[in-house]
Design an enzyme around this catalytic site. Structure first.
Site, PDB file in Angstrom:
ATOM      1  N   SER A 108     -21.843   7.137 -37.603  1.00  0.00           N
ATOM      2  CA  SER A 108     -21.709   7.859 -36.572  1.00  0.00           C
ATOM      3  C   SER A 108     -20.117   8.134 -36.682  1.00  0.00           C
ATOM      4  CB  SER A 108     -22.131   7.243 -35.656  1.00  0.00           C
ATOM      5  OG  SER A 108     -21.302   5.994 -35.362  1.00  0.00           O
ATOM      6  N   HIS A 118       0.962  -1.262  -0.010  1.00  0.00           N
ATOM      7  CA  HIS A 118      -0.065  -0.055  -0.082  1.00  0.00           C
ATOM      8  C   HIS A 118       0.907   1.326   0.009  1.00  0.00           C
ATOM      9  CE1 HIS A 118      -3.922  -2.086   1.767  1.00  0.00           C
ATOM     10  NE2 HIS A 118      -3.166  -2.738   0.445  1.00  0.00           N
ATOM     11  N   ARG A 161     -11.446   4.406 -20.841  1.00  0.00           N
ATOM     12  CA  ARG A 161     -11.744   2.967 -21.186  1.00  0.00           C
ATOM     13  C   ARG A 161     -10.519   2.284 -20.246  1.00  0.00           C
ATOM     14  NH1 ARG A 161     -12.236   1.846 -27.460  1.00  0.00           N
ATOM     15  NH2 ARG A 161     -14.580   2.889 -27.885  1.00  0.00           N
ATOM     16  N   GLU A 168       1.630   3.677   2.074  1.00  0.00           N
ATOM     17  CA  GLU A 168       2.036   3.981   3.302  1.00  0.00           C
ATOM     18  C   GLU A 168       3.648   3.352   3.384  1.00  0.00           C
ATOM     19  OE1 GLU A 168      -2.245   3.743   4.591  1.00  0.00           O
ATOM     20  OE2 GLU A 168      -0.948   3.062   2.757  1.00  0.00           O
TER      21      GLU A 168
END
Length: 373
Positions: A175, A57, A191, A59
């Site tokens: 489109s 983590h 994404r 820390e």
């Protein structure tokens, strides 16, 4: 004056911790984004962030990065240190063992196995601990984690590109391309930081997309196509490149179509029908949540966008607004069954930014607070 000065200093270093936390986007899910900064006498002596799910983590990475002893120093951490044994040992225990002089925390962890316990452990050990510095920003950066940990459901972002007159395609169905190249790169970055991307059968049929993040650096999301009857051609791009893909259908789907897709390595997921006979999207989200999919990017088309909005399943709305008008065409959103303006779905704009020739409108579900003039 001392209090104000300390607050200003605390916010400055917490902003740095937030910047570090964002480096974990796209890599830490379903864990939260966390950054940590260690400071002594106004100098940063160590920095870290949570880099990947299952690894150290923030820390711990900051402690290992430190250029000198961290005893007596101040730690700035965007989220409460964990206090339980998971894939890694408790960070609260590691902090206590290194005896910091002070710990400044952005937000409390909503996870029931942590919530408040890490803070309590620090204070019980005699370590001065302050909570709530830039709390709103620290919560916002982990809006996906906060929803997922509290509900078990993925955070849903609905994104589409439209013209000024609200069309996502011309009357012919064409489109490509509504938005500018910079907006396409923005879509690919989006994404890359979501666990999954979801589209409907019509989008695959009309556009035959790849649904990857090939224009940017990052991992490709799990691709999900909702096709109640599994009537899409098995040679569609998303079924043909070997990348993880899930086709979602109902029990009405023909067995031979299921077999064709499964032979190509596509997972076929059967979901119950909603009252209209289509895939029950709420049940689908529940199943995805159980698979530790904490975020889903919905990229349409209009039928799927309408269904998510009608089911109140959207947390964030991103509209890429192109400076074009086509007149008659395909509406971005279909009939929601709303007949009175007071019943309209409410969203609150968070930011509006320029991207190439386009505007990007970023909004969250919830009616904005309006103060009468």
């Amino acid at each position: 004056m001392t209090v104000l000065k300390n607050r200003s200093t605390d916010e400055r270093f917490m902003r740095r911790a937030l910047t570090l936390a964002r480096k974990g986007e796209g890599s830490v899910s379903p864990n939260p984004l966390v950054g940590a900064v260690i400071v002594r006498e106004g100098r940063i002596i160590g920095e870290g962030w949570h880099r990947c799910c299952g690894e150290n983590h923030a820390e711990i990475n900051a402690i290992r990065d430190a250029t000198e002893t961290v005893a007596g120093a101040t730690f700035y951490i965007t989220l409460e240190p964990c206090s339980h044994h998971g894939r890694t040992p408790p960070c609260a225990e590691a902090l206590i063992a290194h005896r910091p002089g002070r710990v400044v925390i952005g937000a409390v962890d909503p996870n029931p196995v942590v919530s408040g316990r890490g803070i309590e452990a620090l204070r019980r050990s005699g370590i001065e601990t302050e909570v709530g510095v830039l709390e709103e920003a620290c919560r916002e950066i982990n809006r996906i984690f906060f929803k997922y940990i509290r509900t078990g459901l993925p955070y849903v972002t609905l994104k589409f590109a439209q013209t000024l007159d609200g069309r996502i395609a011309a009357a012919s169905g064409d489109s490509r391309w509504i938005s500018s190249p910079p907006s396409l790169r923005f879509a690919h970055r989006l994404r890359a930081v979501h666990d999954a991307i979801l589209v409907g059968a019509n989008t695959v049929r009309m556009d035959n997309p790849e649904l990857t993040c090939r224009l940017v650096r990052g991992r490709d999301p799990l691709r999900i196509v909702v096709d109640s009857g599994l009537r899409l051609p098995p040679d569609a791009n998303i079924f043909s490149d070997g990348k993880p893909t899930v086709a979602v259908a109902t029990r009405r789907a023909a067995a031979e179509n299921r077999c064709l897709l499964e032979k190509k390595g596509v997972e076929v997921l059967e979901i119950e029908e909603d009252p209209a006979g289509r895939v029950d999207l709420r049940q689908l989200l529940t199943v995805l949540g159980k698979r530790k999919i904490s975020s889903v990017l919905v990229e349409g088309g209009a039928a799927v966008s309408t269904a998510f909005l009608k089911g109140n399943l959207v947390d964030r709305l991103l509209i890429v607004l192109a400076p074009k008008i086509v007149g008659l065409g395909v509406n971005a959103v279909g009939d929601l069954g709303i007949r009175r303006m007071e019943d309209a779905l409410g969203f609150s704009f968070q930011r509006i930014t320029r991207c190439g020739a386009d505007l990007i409108l970023d909004a969250r579900i919830g009616r904005p607070k309006i103060t009468p003039s």
